[in-house]
Design an enzyme around this catalytic site. Sequence first.
Site, mmCIF file in Angstrom:
data_model
loop_
_atom_site.group_PDB
_atom_site.id
_atom_site.type_symbol
_atom_site.label_atom_id
_atom_site.label_comp_id
_atom_site.label_asym_id
_atom_site.label_seq_id
_atom_site.Cartn_x
_atom_site.Cartn_y
_atom_site.Cartn_z
ATOM 1 N N GLU A 70 37.235 52.710 46.310
ATOM 2 C CA GLU A 70 37.279 52.782 44.855
ATOM 3 C C GLU A 70 36.147 51.970 44.229
ATOM 4 O O GLU A 70 35.840 50.866 44.681
ATOM 5 C CB GLU A 70 38.630 52.234 44.380
ATOM 6 C CG GLU A 70 38.836 52.254 42.892
ATOM 7 C CD GLU A 70 40.190 51.687 42.508
ATOM 8 O OE1 GLU A 70 40.645 52.001 41.399
ATOM 9 O OE2 GLU A 70 40.781 50.942 43.306
ATOM 10 N N ASP A 121 41.080 54.045 49.490
ATOM 11 C CA ASP A 121 41.874 52.910 49.007
ATOM 12 C C ASP A 121 42.419 53.167 47.602
ATOM 13 O O ASP A 121 42.721 52.234 46.862
ATOM 14 C CB ASP A 121 41.086 51.595 49.070
ATOM 15 C CG ASP A 121 39.885 51.565 48.141
ATOM 16 O OD1 ASP A 121 39.580 52.599 47.490
ATOM 17 O OD2 ASP A 121 39.235 50.513 48.048
#
Length: 211
Positions: free
Chosen positions: A34, A85
């Site tokens: 991310e 993630d």
Amino acid sequence: MTIPFIAVEGPIGVGKTTLSRSIAESQNFQLLKEIVEENPFLSKFYDDIEAWSFQTEMFFLCNRYKQLSDIKKEILSSNTPVVADYHVFKNLIFAKRTLEQNEYEKYEEIYKILTRDMPAPNIIVYLYASQETLMKRIALRGREFEKNMDPAYLTQLANDYEMFINIFEEANPHIPVLRFNGDHLDFVNKKEDMEYVLTSIVEVIQGVQER
């Protein structure tokens, strides 16, 4: 054979990136991380959520759209397993908490357009923990823009995640959801806890691959 696409999710500070990296390294998966610190609105957001929430959420949405587009074209098309993630559904969790109703409705329309036909994870790893544990881990990683985070906001967010993941699980019974309690498992600092979590995830990966 189904190609695994894992999304690791949970509230801020729960250990998503650490676990995602371990999964990628141990299973030879492509890691999708991310984009957080690159968001130019984030420090302003924590100082004044009401004033900067729309800009913050739109930045995240557009970047996640670009990442998922790249995953679709370059990685999943070549049958490479992926671990991320985050799951793009987190956008709605944050937007619902921070945006005014009229802004949220506009945002949701854009979200639906951008996420249409995007690749979706087929395994969810959900991490959760108490406010005390989350605040400790946030302090340890020392991100400057998180220093002004309101603990009450974090508690609300954790509750939002819990509600959302329950709804997601009911609506998607075909997608395995693994839950790990961060108060009981310290996979960041304890090797045996990480091994336990990874073993549990590998068992589910094998089941998905056999479909």
